[in-house]
Scaffold this motif. Sequence first.
Motif: not given
Length: 246
Positions: A147-149, A129, A137, A65, A85-86, A62, A83
């Motif tokens: 950002r994660a994605e 995704s 990712v 982000v 990112y996981d 995790q 939250t």
Amino acid sequence: MMHDTAQIAEWVKTYLDKSGLFASCAPTLLPSLTDFTAKTCDYMAQLEHFLAQAAVPQVVWQYAVPELGEGGACSLFGVLADTPYDLTGILGGKTPANQQALETLSLITAFYQQHAGVAWFGIYQARSSVENEPVLVKLSYFGAASRAEFPLNAEFAQLSNNSTVGLTGKGRVINDVAAYLQQGGEYYTCDPKVQAEACLPLFTPSGKIAGIVDAEDVTKHVFTADALALLVAVCLTIPQFLPATS
């Protein structure tokens, strides 16, 4: 397992041709293919030794982000989402194979950080995704939260180098972001301090685009021939260690 210089030289040539780097960077950044290949071979040998000797790192499943704004753009720099990112969902669970893959990618990231001296670096894999949309990712990185994605579609590629490289397989080396923007280039800005970026593709042995790497710095003109040799060495090493896709 060590590979001979001739084999690596062929890999380097194939990569430079397929990624478009030789055409876009020579002769300014790659004046000598022989010298560039020798540097890349040396970095690959160092990385292979590092992977064999380094202690197993703690895997980060995790990470923080930025809050995303309208249209998927970053909010004000430094504003983080509540939250984290996981990676568990998109990778299909914390399996032993995924754990091992992330451990190795973390080591490659650590090696690059030690040798490159840039402010930011990330390894991205092309996957579906959890909503079954094609994305890049982020599996491992160092530097500021990002950002994660990244969506892998033509619309998002209009404003994102990451998505463009992930779709086309053609690398981009931008040694002066301000000049690039003045010339009409598209750029996804999350950190306004970034002055230089190198975004390069990852290929499977069959030539399919497996993902990208992205490196950034707050200083212009940092992506010299030596810096690109290090980055290409990393790009040639990463694909064999990426998590399996369905």
